[in-house]
Enzyme design. Structure first.
Site, PDB file in Angstrom:
ATOM      1  N   LYS A  77      25.090 -44.178 -60.923  1.00 37.47           N
ATOM      2  CA  LYS A  77      25.458 -45.595 -60.940  1.00 37.47           C
ATOM      3  C   LYS A  77      25.138 -46.210 -59.587  1.00 37.47           C
ATOM      4  O   LYS A  77      25.731 -45.863 -58.590  1.00 37.47           O
ATOM      5  CB  LYS A  77      26.924 -45.770 -61.281  1.00 37.47           C
ATOM      6  CG  LYS A  77      27.142 -47.122 -61.883  1.00 37.47           C
ATOM      7  CD  LYS A  77      28.366 -47.162 -62.712  1.00 37.47           C
ATOM      8  CE  LYS A  77      28.342 -48.394 -63.592  1.00 37.47           C
ATOM      9  NZ  LYS A  77      29.669 -48.740 -64.041  1.00 37.47           N
ATOM     10  N   TRP A  85      23.488 -48.583 -64.288  1.00 36.52           N
ATOM     11  CA  TRP A  85      23.210 -47.181 -64.594  1.00 36.52           C
ATOM     12  C   TRP A  85      21.743 -46.832 -64.391  1.00 36.52           C
ATOM     13  O   TRP A  85      20.861 -47.634 -64.655  1.00 36.52           O
ATOM     14  CB  TRP A  85      23.535 -46.869 -66.057  1.00 36.52           C
ATOM     15  CG  TRP A  85      24.984 -46.805 -66.367  1.00 36.52           C
ATOM     16  CD1 TRP A  85      25.651 -47.616 -67.227  1.00 36.52           C
ATOM     17  CD2 TRP A  85      25.947 -45.875 -65.860  1.00 36.52           C
ATOM     18  NE1 TRP A  85      26.976 -47.253 -67.270  1.00 36.52           N
ATOM     19  CE2 TRP A  85      27.185 -46.193 -66.443  1.00 36.52           C
ATOM     20  CE3 TRP A  85      25.895 -44.811 -64.945  1.00 36.52           C
ATOM     21  CZ2 TRP A  85      28.351 -45.484 -66.165  1.00 36.52           C
ATOM     22  CZ3 TRP A  85      27.050 -44.110 -64.667  1.00 36.52           C
ATOM     23  CH2 TRP A  85      28.261 -44.447 -65.275  1.00 36.52           C
ATOM     24  N   THR A 141      25.851 -50.233 -73.980  1.00 35.09           N
ATOM     25  CA  THR A 141      25.896 -49.395 -72.783  1.00 35.09           C
ATOM     26  C   THR A 141      24.497 -48.840 -72.597  1.00 35.09           C
ATOM     27  O   THR A 141      23.835 -48.512 -73.587  1.00 35.09           O
ATOM     28  CB  THR A 141      26.848 -48.204 -72.949  1.00 35.09           C
ATOM     29  OG1 THR A 141      26.297 -47.349 -73.945  1.00 35.09           O
ATOM     30  CG2 THR A 141      28.214 -48.631 -73.373  1.00 35.09           C
ATOM     31  N   GLU A 198      32.883 -49.336 -73.324  1.00 32.55           N
ATOM     32  CA  GLU A 198      33.542 -48.899 -74.561  1.00 32.55           C
ATOM     33  C   GLU A 198      35.041 -49.200 -74.574  1.00 32.55           C
ATOM     34  O   GLU A 198      35.699 -49.064 -75.591  1.00 32.55           O
ATOM     35  CB  GLU A 198      33.366 -47.378 -74.752  1.00 32.55           C
ATOM     36  CG  GLU A 198      31.969 -46.952 -75.173  1.00 32.55           C
ATOM     37  CD  GLU A 198      31.065 -46.627 -73.999  1.00 32.55           C
ATOM     38  OE1 GLU A 198      31.286 -47.189 -72.901  1.00 32.55           O
ATOM     39  OE2 GLU A 198      30.136 -45.817 -74.173  1.00 32.55           O
TER      40      GLU A 198
HETATM   41  P1  ADP Z   1      31.062 -51.411 -66.416  1.00 30.77           P
HETATM   42  O1  ADP Z   1      30.093 -52.429 -66.891  1.00 30.77           O
HETATM   43  O2  ADP Z   1      32.487 -51.899 -66.447  1.00 30.77           O
HETATM   44  O3  ADP Z   1      30.710 -50.789 -65.110  1.00 30.77           O
HETATM   45  P2  ADP Z   1      30.040 -49.086 -67.806  1.00 30.77           P
HETATM   46  O4  ADP Z   1      30.344 -48.697 -69.198  1.00 30.77           O
HETATM   47  O5  ADP Z   1      28.668 -49.494 -67.447  1.00 30.77           O
HETATM   48  O6  ADP Z   1      31.076 -50.254 -67.504  1.00 30.77           O
HETATM   49  O7  ADP Z   1      30.469 -47.948 -66.791  1.00 30.77           O
HETATM   50  C1  ADP Z   1      31.650 -47.227 -66.939  1.00 30.77           C
HETATM   51  C2  ADP Z   1      31.658 -46.038 -66.007  1.00 30.77           C
HETATM   52  O8  ADP Z   1      31.595 -46.492 -64.645  1.00 30.77           O
HETATM   53  C3  ADP Z   1      32.900 -45.213 -66.066  1.00 30.77           C
HETATM   54  O9  ADP Z   1      32.863 -44.282 -67.144  1.00 30.77           O
HETATM   55  C4  ADP Z   1      32.890 -44.531 -64.702  1.00 30.77           C
HETATM   56  O10 ADP Z   1      32.010 -43.421 -64.666  1.00 30.77           O
HETATM   57  C5  ADP Z   1      32.337 -45.614 -63.805  1.00 30.77           C
HETATM   58  N1  ADP Z   1      33.442 -46.394 -63.223  1.00 30.77           N
HETATM   59  C6  ADP Z   1      33.928 -47.582 -63.639  1.00 30.77           C
HETATM   60  N2  ADP Z   1      34.933 -48.002 -62.854  1.00 30.77           N
HETATM   61  C7  ADP Z   1      35.118 -47.057 -61.916  1.00 30.77           C
HETATM   62  C8  ADP Z   1      36.023 -46.886 -60.812  1.00 30.77           C
HETATM   63  N3  ADP Z   1      36.927 -47.795 -60.518  1.00 30.77           N
HETATM   64  N4  ADP Z   1      35.917 -45.759 -60.079  1.00 30.77           N
HETATM   65  C9  ADP Z   1      34.994 -44.813 -60.365  1.00 30.77           C
HETATM   66  N5  ADP Z   1      34.107 -44.913 -61.382  1.00 30.77           N
HETATM   67  C10 ADP Z   1      34.170 -46.008 -62.153  1.00 30.77           C
END
Ligand code: ADP
Length: 542
Positions: free
Chosen positions: A441, A446, A186, A332
């Site tokens: 995001k 990120w 992450t 995670e």
């Molecule tokens: P990914 O690669 O699946 O995006 P990350 O670990 O980089 O995973 O990001 C996870 C974070 O992204 C979550 O803790 C949340 O803050 C945000 N997030 C993921 N899915 C959603 C969603 N459907 N709606 C709002 N926020 C989301």
């Protein structure tokens, strides 16, 4: 104690590829390659090459059980092969996020102690700048490369040569289902990126649950397009889901703009596809700007990674009859933890109320549990009103980070603390309203506001700087930097951009630099970001 008398049949990646080959050998895997050409073959072809690749990983590259093997690549058939060959050789498939800064990627490879990197030739210019700093990498295997490519990289092996050296009658390495098969980092908040190690078992359970009707609802009737990059949380599980569900599988490599994606959706008669909000917003806008003659076959799109504006859910349905399936998760948590679909009791609701439910993050998947923990440490009632931080536990939720002890990552009773904040209603639908983590995001990637602030405050003319997320029509969120200059000093936005580009990728640059007299602070002297966000939304942040 009386035990059941069922076989102990391990949940492994090996069993997934065996199933895909045995039951769905004829299903297609189609890639639009980085050079724009198309590659198509079947699961059976993929299986044979993957066996050879797994055998060559051991015989030619000396890979041992548990070794980490990295990829730095787009979504295409070779990457798909690696997702199975690496665990099939008993090792750990570690996709690297190509969008991170060179410093972060160098840190990650060294921390993971990757032995080999499989590198797309089209990404070589991104990779070369930090290659000399990689301490454990013994081989670099180039994919989609001409043999005459000029590069400063040492010890190059070509992917097809490696496959030629492998043996088709190779036996998969036997593994315990709790061994690691995959790994993703992450991107860090304040500290360094953190490694998440997935097990064969967690990956299998996540995939088999994710294809079920209450979740992605995938079957052998589907043609699935994975837009979500394979370096994001193990591609949200799609390679495993595709083989278990028996879908045809399509991958777009670097062709991620709305126009080429719409062409792929049309040409390959895609029925389901996944992607972050920015992708779907771009596709919708393009379809409105330049209508296409034939109706898309797409019945549903899977969206996650950031909140998706309800207006798009409504308009996709209204204008094109395409349904949104909204999911939430984290690196995670493998990643999918909740899924938002309407249930029978929602049928009587108005269209507007239905859209409201679909834009919530949804209900728990079987195998995971969520609770909302209020500021006072108690579990909040499921009333849709009481706000707190979401904590999760379950079959595919992290128990600890790789080689790092992160303070407070879990509650005292072992639940993972997500840093996402919101409510759960009486029907179990969770809704994210905020996050405790100081991150932005943007387009599914990120940006650390703390890292931007630190860099800005290192600028000789800046007294103070604080960064918050502001809404953005295309990227969902973008950073806004508030700066206080030292007496008599000033810096132009272009000068700030040039300065930050030394450490940040272009997409991470602030959308705006706001010069302010002072930055609001909390009672304990920290930047008060809640107040900044509120003032900004009221147009009063000056
Ligand atoms: P990914 O690669 O699946 O995006 P990350 O670990 O980089 O995973 O990001 C996870 C974070 O992204 C979550 O803790 C949340 O803050 C945000 N997030 C993921 N899915 C959603 C969603 N459907 N709606 C709002 N926020 C989301």
């Amino acid at each position: 104690m009386l035990y059941g008398q069922m076989m102990n049949y391990p949940l492994t990646i090996q069993s997934i590829i065996e199933y895909g080959n045995r039951v769905f050998p004829h299903k297609e895997i189609i890639s639009k390659m980085p050079d724009g050409s198309w590659h198509r073959y079947t699961n059976a072809d993929m299986y044979k090459r993957t066996k050879k690749l797994a055998s060559a990983l051991i015989s030619r590259l000396g890979i041992q059980p548990g070794d980490r093997v990295a990829t730095f690549a787009w979504n295409h058939y070779q990457h798909f092969e690696l997702y199975f060959a690496i665990p099939g050789a008993g090792a750990v498939c570690h996709p690297l996020n190509i969008r991170l800064s060179p410093e972060q990627i160098e840190f990650i490879v060294n921390h993971a102690e990757d032995k080999v990197v499989f590198l797309d030739a089209s990404l070589i210019k991104l990779f070369e700048p930090f290659a000399s700093g990689l301490k454990t990498v013994k081989h670099i295997v180039l994919m989609n490369s001409s043999k005459y490519l000029k590069t400063s990289l040492p010890n190059i092996i070509f992917y097809e040569d490696l496959i030629t050296e492998g043996k088709e009658d190779f036996n998969w390495v036997e593994v315990d289902e709790n061994q690691a098969c995959g790994m993703c980092y992450t991107s860090g908040t304040t500290g360094n990126p953190k490694g998440v190690l997935y097990s064969h078992r967690s990956t299998y359970l996540h995939a088999i649950t994710s294809i079920s009707p209450n979740v992605a609802n995938l079957s052998s009737k589907d043609r699935f397009l994975s837009i979500c990059p394979m370096f994001h949380a193990m591609a949200w599980g799609f390679p495993f889901m595709s083989l278990l569900a028996g879908t045809d599988t399509v991958m777009p490599s670097k062709h991620l703009q709305p126009v080429p994606l719409i062409e792929i959706l049309q040409r390959e008669k895609i029925t389901v596809a996944n992607g972050v909000p920015t992708i779907w917003m771009g596709i919708y806008d393009e379809l409105i700007r330049n209508p296409i003659k034939e109706k898309l076959h797409l019945r549903e799109y899977i969206v996650g990674g950031s909140a998706f504006p309800a207006g798009y859910i409504k308009n996709f349905e209204k204008d094109f009859g395409i349904q949104c399936f909204h999911a939430w998760g984290m690196t995670e948590t493998s990643p999918v933890v909740t899924a938002s679909r309407l249930q029978a009791h929602h049928e009587k609701l108005s269209q507007e109320e239905k859209i409201k439910i679909k834009s919530k993050q949804g209900i728990e998947l079987p195998g995971v549990e969520i609770r909302v923990v209020s500021d006072d440490g108690t579990t909040a009632p499921r009333d849709g009103k009481t706000i707190g931080e979401f904590e999760v536990r379950g079959h595919w939720v992290i128990s600890s980070y790789f080689k790092m002890n992160i303070d407070k990552s879990h509650s005292d009773d072992g639940w993972f603390r997500t840093g996402d904040v919101g409510t759960i209603d009486e029907f179990g639908y969770m809704e994210i309203t905020d996050r405790t983590k100081d991150l932005i995001k943007s387009g599914g990637e990120w940006i650390s506001s703390v890292a931007l602030e630190t860099s800005l405050m290192n600028h000789p003319h800046v007294a103070e700087a604080s960064v918050i997320a502001i809404p953005d029509e295309k990227w969902v969120e973008k950073p806004l930097a508030c700066v206080v200059f030292k007496d008599g000093k000033s810096v132009t936005p272009n000068e700030f951009d040039d300065y930050l580009l030394r450490h940040f990728a272009k997409y991470q640059l602030p959308k705006e630099y706001l010069v302010v007299k002072e930055i609001p602070r909390t009672g304990v002297g920290k930047f008060d970001k809640k107040k900044m966000r509120k003032l900004y939304s009221e147009g009063k942040l000056v």
